[in-house]
Design an enzyme around this catalytic site. Structure first.
Site, PDB file in Angstrom:
ATOM      1  N   CYS A   2       0.815  -1.225   0.000  1.00  0.00           N
ATOM      2  CA  CYS A   2       0.000   0.000   0.000  1.00  0.00           C
ATOM      3  C   CYS A   2       0.849   1.276   0.000  1.00  0.00           C
ATOM      4  O   CYS A   2       1.913   1.309   0.606  1.00  0.00           O
ATOM      5  CB  CYS A   2      -0.867   0.055   1.238  1.00  0.00           C
ATOM      6  SG  CYS A   2      -1.815  -1.419   1.536  1.00  0.00           S
ATOM      7  N   ARG A  27       4.905  -0.053  -6.062  1.00  0.00           N
ATOM      8  CA  ARG A  27       4.857  -0.776  -4.790  1.00  0.00           C
ATOM      9  C   ARG A  27       3.925  -1.988  -4.851  1.00  0.00           C
ATOM     10  O   ARG A  27       3.990  -2.862  -4.004  1.00  0.00           O
ATOM     11  CB  ARG A  27       4.377   0.167  -3.676  1.00  0.00           C
ATOM     12  CG  ARG A  27       5.362   1.260  -3.349  1.00  0.00           C
ATOM     13  CD  ARG A  27       4.735   2.275  -2.410  1.00  0.00           C
ATOM     14  NE  ARG A  27       4.492   1.745  -1.095  1.00  0.00           N
ATOM     15  CZ  ARG A  27       5.332   1.855  -0.076  1.00  0.00           C
ATOM     16  NH1 ARG A  27       6.454   2.479  -0.222  1.00  0.00           N
ATOM     17  NH2 ARG A  27       5.025   1.360   1.106  1.00  0.00           N
ATOM     18  N   TRP A  74      -3.077  -2.715  -1.308  1.00  0.00           N
ATOM     19  CA  TRP A  74      -2.710  -4.104  -1.601  1.00  0.00           C
ATOM     20  C   TRP A  74      -3.454  -4.911  -0.551  1.00  0.00           C
ATOM     21  O   TRP A  74      -3.139  -4.845   0.645  1.00  0.00           O
ATOM     22  CB  TRP A  74      -1.203  -4.256  -1.464  1.00  0.00           C
ATOM     23  CG  TRP A  74      -0.638  -5.550  -1.937  1.00  0.00           C
ATOM     24  CD1 TRP A  74      -0.282  -5.858  -3.214  1.00  0.00           C
ATOM     25  CD2 TRP A  74      -0.346  -6.702  -1.152  1.00  0.00           C
ATOM     26  NE1 TRP A  74       0.225  -7.142  -3.262  1.00  0.00           N
ATOM     27  CE2 TRP A  74       0.198  -7.682  -2.015  1.00  0.00           C
ATOM     28  CE3 TRP A  74      -0.476  -7.017   0.206  1.00  0.00           C
ATOM     29  CZ2 TRP A  74       0.601  -8.938  -1.578  1.00  0.00           C
ATOM     30  CZ3 TRP A  74      -0.082  -8.272   0.644  1.00  0.00           C
ATOM     31  CH2 TRP A  74       0.454  -9.214  -0.251  1.00  0.00           C
ATOM     32  N   ASN A 100      -1.636   2.184   5.929  1.00  0.00           N
ATOM     33  CA  ASN A 100      -0.795   1.043   5.525  1.00  0.00           C
ATOM     34  C   ASN A 100      -0.504   0.237   6.774  1.00  0.00           C
ATOM     35  O   ASN A 100      -0.223   0.821   7.816  1.00  0.00           O
ATOM     36  CB  ASN A 100       0.560   1.514   4.993  1.00  0.00           C
ATOM     37  CG  ASN A 100       0.450   2.182   3.658  1.00  0.00           C
ATOM     38  OD1 ASN A 100      -0.618   2.215   3.064  1.00  0.00           O
ATOM     39  ND2 ASN A 100       1.553   2.730   3.190  1.00  0.00           N
ATOM     40  N   GLY A 101      -0.515  -1.079   6.654  1.00  0.00           N
ATOM     41  CA  GLY A 101      -0.193  -1.918   7.803  1.00  0.00           C
ATOM     42  C   GLY A 101      -1.378  -2.772   8.204  1.00  0.00           C
ATOM     43  O   GLY A 101      -2.310  -2.973   7.416  1.00  0.00           O
ATOM     44  N   GLU A 482      18.174 -17.511  -7.531  1.00  0.00           N
ATOM     45  CA  GLU A 482      17.783 -16.160  -7.940  1.00  0.00           C
ATOM     46  C   GLU A 482      17.246 -16.165  -9.383  1.00  0.00           C
ATOM     47  O   GLU A 482      16.252 -15.506  -9.684  1.00  0.00           O
ATOM     48  CB  GLU A 482      18.982 -15.205  -7.786  1.00  0.00           C
ATOM     49  CG  GLU A 482      18.764 -13.778  -8.274  1.00  0.00           C
ATOM     50  CD  GLU A 482      17.639 -13.029  -7.591  1.00  0.00           C
ATOM     51  OE1 GLU A 482      17.081 -13.522  -6.598  1.00  0.00           O
ATOM     52  OE2 GLU A 482      17.297 -11.949  -8.086  1.00  0.00           O
ATOM     53  N   LYS A 486      13.500 -14.896 -10.380  1.00  0.00           N
ATOM     54  CA  LYS A 486      13.246 -13.819 -11.348  1.00  0.00           C
ATOM     55  C   LYS A 486      12.264 -14.282 -12.407  1.00  0.00           C
ATOM     56  O   LYS A 486      11.322 -13.580 -12.749  1.00  0.00           O
ATOM     57  CB  LYS A 486      14.529 -13.388 -12.068  1.00  0.00           C
ATOM     58  CG  LYS A 486      15.504 -12.469 -11.398  1.00  0.00           C
ATOM     59  CD  LYS A 486      15.032 -11.085 -11.091  1.00  0.00           C
ATOM     60  CE  LYS A 486      14.303 -11.020  -9.784  1.00  0.00           C
ATOM     61  NZ  LYS A 486      15.034 -10.672  -8.594  1.00  0.00           N
ATOM     62  N   GLU A 489       8.615 -14.763 -11.027  1.00  0.00           N
ATOM     63  CA  GLU A 489       7.857 -13.593 -10.595  1.00  0.00           C
ATOM     64  C   GLU A 489       7.420 -12.692 -11.745  1.00  0.00           C
ATOM     65  O   GLU A 489       6.369 -12.074 -11.654  1.00  0.00           O
ATOM     66  CB  GLU A 489       8.554 -12.811  -9.477  1.00  0.00           C
ATOM     67  CG  GLU A 489       9.859 -12.184  -9.815  1.00  0.00           C
ATOM     68  CD  GLU A 489      10.523 -11.524  -8.605  1.00  0.00           C
ATOM     69  OE1 GLU A 489       9.872 -11.278  -7.591  1.00  0.00           O
ATOM     70  OE2 GLU A 489      11.728 -11.252  -8.701  1.00  0.00           O
ATOM     71  N   HIS A 505      19.077 -36.500  -7.021  1.00  0.00           N
ATOM     72  CA  HIS A 505      18.292 -36.920  -5.856  1.00  0.00           C
ATOM     73  C   HIS A 505      16.818 -36.576  -6.023  1.00  0.00           C
ATOM     74  O   HIS A 505      16.092 -36.473  -5.032  1.00  0.00           O
ATOM     75  CB  HIS A 505      18.873 -36.288  -4.594  1.00  0.00           C
ATOM     76  CG  HIS A 505      20.301 -36.665  -4.368  1.00  0.00           C
ATOM     77  ND1 HIS A 505      20.677 -37.909  -3.926  1.00  0.00           N
ATOM     78  CD2 HIS A 505      21.454 -35.979  -4.601  1.00  0.00           C
ATOM     79  CE1 HIS A 505      22.004 -37.972  -3.854  1.00  0.00           C
ATOM     80  NE2 HIS A 505      22.489 -36.812  -4.276  1.00  0.00           N
ATOM     81  N   LYS A 604       6.405  -4.289  -4.066  1.00  0.00           N
ATOM     82  CA  LYS A 604       7.844  -3.999  -4.047  1.00  0.00           C
ATOM     83  C   LYS A 604       8.427  -4.197  -2.655  1.00  0.00           C
ATOM     84  O   LYS A 604       9.485  -4.778  -2.496  1.00  0.00           O
ATOM     85  CB  LYS A 604       8.095  -2.574  -4.545  1.00  0.00           C
ATOM     86  CG  LYS A 604       9.566  -2.156  -4.544  1.00  0.00           C
ATOM     87  CD  LYS A 604      10.384  -2.963  -5.531  1.00  0.00           C
ATOM     88  CE  LYS A 604      11.862  -2.625  -5.496  1.00  0.00           C
ATOM     89  NZ  LYS A 604      12.672  -3.699  -6.100  1.00  0.00           N
TER      90      LYS A 604
HETATM   91  C1  F6R Z   1      12.348 -10.309  -5.834  1.00  0.00           C
HETATM   92  C2  F6R Z   1      12.161  -9.289  -4.824  1.00  0.00           C
HETATM   93  C3  F6R Z   1      11.800  -9.714  -3.446  1.00  0.00           C
HETATM   94  C4  F6R Z   1      12.589  -8.898  -2.418  1.00  0.00           C
HETATM   95  C5  F6R Z   1      12.116  -9.227  -1.001  1.00  0.00           C
HETATM   96  C6  F6R Z   1      12.924  -8.491   0.042  1.00  0.00           C
HETATM   97  O1  F6R Z   1      12.695  -9.767  -7.067  1.00  0.00           O
HETATM   98  O2  F6R Z   1      12.296  -8.127  -5.088  1.00  0.00           O
HETATM   99  O3  F6R Z   1      11.995 -11.080  -3.265  1.00  0.00           O
HETATM  100  O4  F6R Z   1      13.933  -9.186  -2.576  1.00  0.00           O
HETATM  101  O5  F6R Z   1      10.767  -8.892  -0.874  1.00  0.00           O
HETATM  102  O6  F6R Z   1      12.801  -7.113  -0.099  1.00  0.00           O
HETATM  103  P1  F6R Z   1      13.806  -6.141   0.622  1.00  0.00           P
HETATM  104  O7  F6R Z   1      15.153  -6.383   0.038  1.00  0.00           O
HETATM  105  O8  F6R Z   1      13.294  -4.770   0.354  1.00  0.00           O
HETATM  106  O9  F6R Z   1      13.784  -6.497   2.080  1.00  0.00           O
END
Ligand code: F6R
Length: 609
Positions: A2, A27, A74, A100-101, A482, A486, A489, A505, A604
């Site tokens: 949010c 966000r 959100w 927010n929260g 990673e 990527k 997502e 395995h 985000k």
């Molecule tokens: C993936 C991504 C998320 C963040 C995770 C942690 O591309 O962006 O997995 O890495 O939500 O976010 P931060 O680093 O802001 O704590």
């Protein structure tokens, strides 16, 4: 997650609020709304879906006021709908709140307020805030606000306006970020500085347990007991340009291309004159000499950077490293002795689980360090020391430049500890440090046109595959995780990352002629073993996409598609190898027509547990 925007000033109030909401789109959200207070009382507009739908609605019903608040939601409590979208209003249609929260005691408060006759219309926890203030409001709104906020439990950043005081925005914070921007004759409130970077650079970071109001632009702040607080202002160094796409189709692509520059800045922010330069680290060398264990905690991509840190620190500094995802760490019973150094990694510095993990670690009496990208973020106020990643504002939901700069910082930490613990010779250390200056140039090579065309071609070939596997050993194992994250997502293709040696395995059962397997097979001490893993995949008709070092002649004989990266030490290679993984995901998502900067269901920064 949010986003909140608030504005008082000389500009067109709805326009500023709407622009702020657009800037906060990255966000992640599913509905939005705005409220204004002015001479005609309170007016509200809400919409489900994208901000442009709110904008369309606003064009057909232009409301206005002297102060305004906006929100992108959100969903947590209640489905995305207009009724559940913020702002929420009281029974008399005078007060509006955005939040927010999560209000943890909302059921208890709601039942009390319903018993007193308040009518609730939404399923949200937020609505309780506005009825609570209404309930405490007789003739002095400021007092009603001050009395209500301390009754809330949980995490919140809130902004409130009232038709009876149309020159004032009220705010409060507990655990969710909120910041005030001071411009010339205008004042902003937002969950994120980028919402007002175009207009203001002077900011006040509101802390946990603080509330206040902006009346005709003048800020007053108090603690939850009502005692006045002197606030400090600081300047934001980020540039408004960073929040723009500058001709790139998506922020993610722009941020991939920014990596050479960001990494150069991160190196400059941590190493000067061939020596370590860690101005905010704050952990005395004498203390570091006594450290016997490292504990690293993070979420998502930041966790993968931490995982690489484990390999770096164990190998270079010879210290045992525990690594946890924050959401697990906070609810298990870790055994942490006081000779542990705790490192939390978070791009945003606002991830709720990671912040909680720091709070938990501190209870063991250990020193804590944050690796973060955001100056003034909540996590920086919880820890003993900070190392900033200097990646600049990252707007793409999929983390890219924040990852490579985090990996670099973890490498610097490993080298620093190795030096303090005398585990590395001066000569080798200087060799590693001097290699850092070549990173940016090597990434530029990966980003050259012919290499991009190769990656695009591979993306087109495999765009319709249902599943992908990513494999790597040693430092390339976290990279496999990673790469898989990527891809899933932003393209919504199912992908799994595995340690290449684990394949037999179980995961090998998945391999057939429809399953692309991305293998990070850069030169390392385990290279021969990785080649064997590649052959195992090829023998089962798996389609191997290899990421290999320049000059590796074996690689092209065993893989179907090859992506070359410049040769480097395994540590620097770990930073380089992720660039093709980011590009591959990006171009697969692009040919599939995905909304890369706003992937479904993702936010985000995840500011709720
Ligand atoms: C993936 C991504 C998320 C963040 C995770 C942690 O591309 O962006 O997995 O890495 O939500 O976010 P931060 O680093 O802001 O704590």
């Amino acid at each position: 997650m949010c986003g909140i925007v608030g504005y008082y000033g000389k500009r067109n109030v709805p326009e500023v609020v709407l622009n702020g909401l657009k800037t906060l789109e990255y966000r992640g959200y599913d509905s939005s709304g705005m409220a204004f207070a002015g001479k005609n009382g309170l007016s509200i507009i809400k919409s489900v879906g994208k901000i442009k739908e709110l904008e369309e609605k606003f064009k057909n019903n232009p409301i206005n006021g002297t102060v305004g608040i906006g929100h992108s939601r959100w969903a947590t409590h209640g489905v995305p709908s207009e009724v559940n979208a913020h702002p929420h209003i009281d029974c008399k249609n005078k007060i509006a709140v955005v939040h927010n929260g999560i209000i943890e005691n909302f059921m208890e408060l709601k039942n009390e307020l319903i018993a007193k006759g308040h009518k609730f219309v939404s399923d949200t926890d937020t609505e309780v805030i506005v009825h609570l203030i209404e309930d405490n409001y007789t003739d002095n709104f400021e007092e009603a606000f001050k009395k209500s906020v301390p009754l809330l439990r949980g995490a919140f950043a809130i902004a409130v306006i009232c038709a009876d005081c149309p020159d004032t925005i009220f705010f409060a914070r507990m655990k969710s970020p909120l910041v005030i921007g001071i411009g010339r004759g205008e004042t902003f409130l937002a969950s994120d500085v980028v919402a007002f970077l175009d207009y203001a650079r002077e900011v006040v970071y509101i802390d946990n347990g603080q509330l206040g109001f902006i009346k005709k632009g003048k800020i007053s702040m108090f603690d939850f007991d009502g005692n006045p607080i002197k606030y400090k202002t600081s300047m934001v160094l980020w540039d408004a340009e960073m929040a723009k796409k500058n001709g790139y189709k998506y922020f993610m692509l722009k941020e991939i291309y920014e990596q050479p520059e960001c990494l150069a800045k991160t190196i400059n922010g941590t190493i000067r004159n061939n020596d370590f330069y860690l101005p905010n680290f704050n952990i005395p060398v004498e203390h570091l000499k006594k450290i016997r264990r490292i504990s690293i905690v993070a979420c998502g991509t930041a966790y993968h950077a931490g995982f690489l840190g484990k390999y770096f620190i164990e190998e270079l500094a010879k210290l045992p490293v525990d690594i946890d995802v924050a959401s697990e760490f906070i609810y298990r019973e870790p055994i942490i002795s006081d000779d542990t150094l705790f490192i939390a990694i978070s791009q945003s510095g606002e991830t709720a689980d990671t912040k909680e993990a720091v709070v938990k670690a501190r209870k063991f009496g250990v020193k804590t360090v944050a690796v973060t990208n955001v100056v003034g973020s909540s996590i920086t106020r919880e820890v003993d020391g900070v190392i900033y990643t200097n990646a600049g504002f990252e707007k793409g939901v999929a983390a890219t430049k924040s990852f490579t700069t985090q990996v670099l910082v973890m490498y610097v930490i490993a080298l620093y500890l190795a030096k303090i613990r005398e585990m590395i010779s001066e000569e080798t250390l200087l060799e590693y440090i001097s290699e850092l200056s070549s990173i940016s140039q090597k990434i530029e090579i990966i980003l050259q046109h012919k290499n991009i065309e190769n990656i695009k071609m591979i993306a087109r070939m495999y765009q319709n595959c249902r599943d992908f596997l990513f494999l790597g050993r040693n430092v390339n194992y976290p990279l496999a995780l990673e790469g898989a994250l990527k891809l899933k997502e932003i393209s919504y293709i199912h992908a799994e990352g595995y340690a290449a040696g684990e394949m037999k395995h179980g995961p090998i059962a998945l391999i057939d002629e429809n399953c692309p397997v991305v293998v990070i097979m850069t030169k390392s001490k385990l290279y021969e073993k990785v080649i064997s893993n590649v052959k195992e995949v090829a023998a089962r008709k798996g389609l191997v996409i290899g990421i290999a070092s320049e000059g590796d002649d074996t690689a092209k004989t065993v893989v179907k598609n090859l992506i070359k990266i410049p040769d480097a030490s395994p540590y620097v290679s770990a930073i380089l190898s992720v660039i093709p993984l980011q590009l591959l995901s990006y171009y697969i998502a692009d040919v599939r027509g995905c909304d890369i900067d706003q992937p479904r269901n993702l936010a985000k920064s995840v500011t709720v547990e």
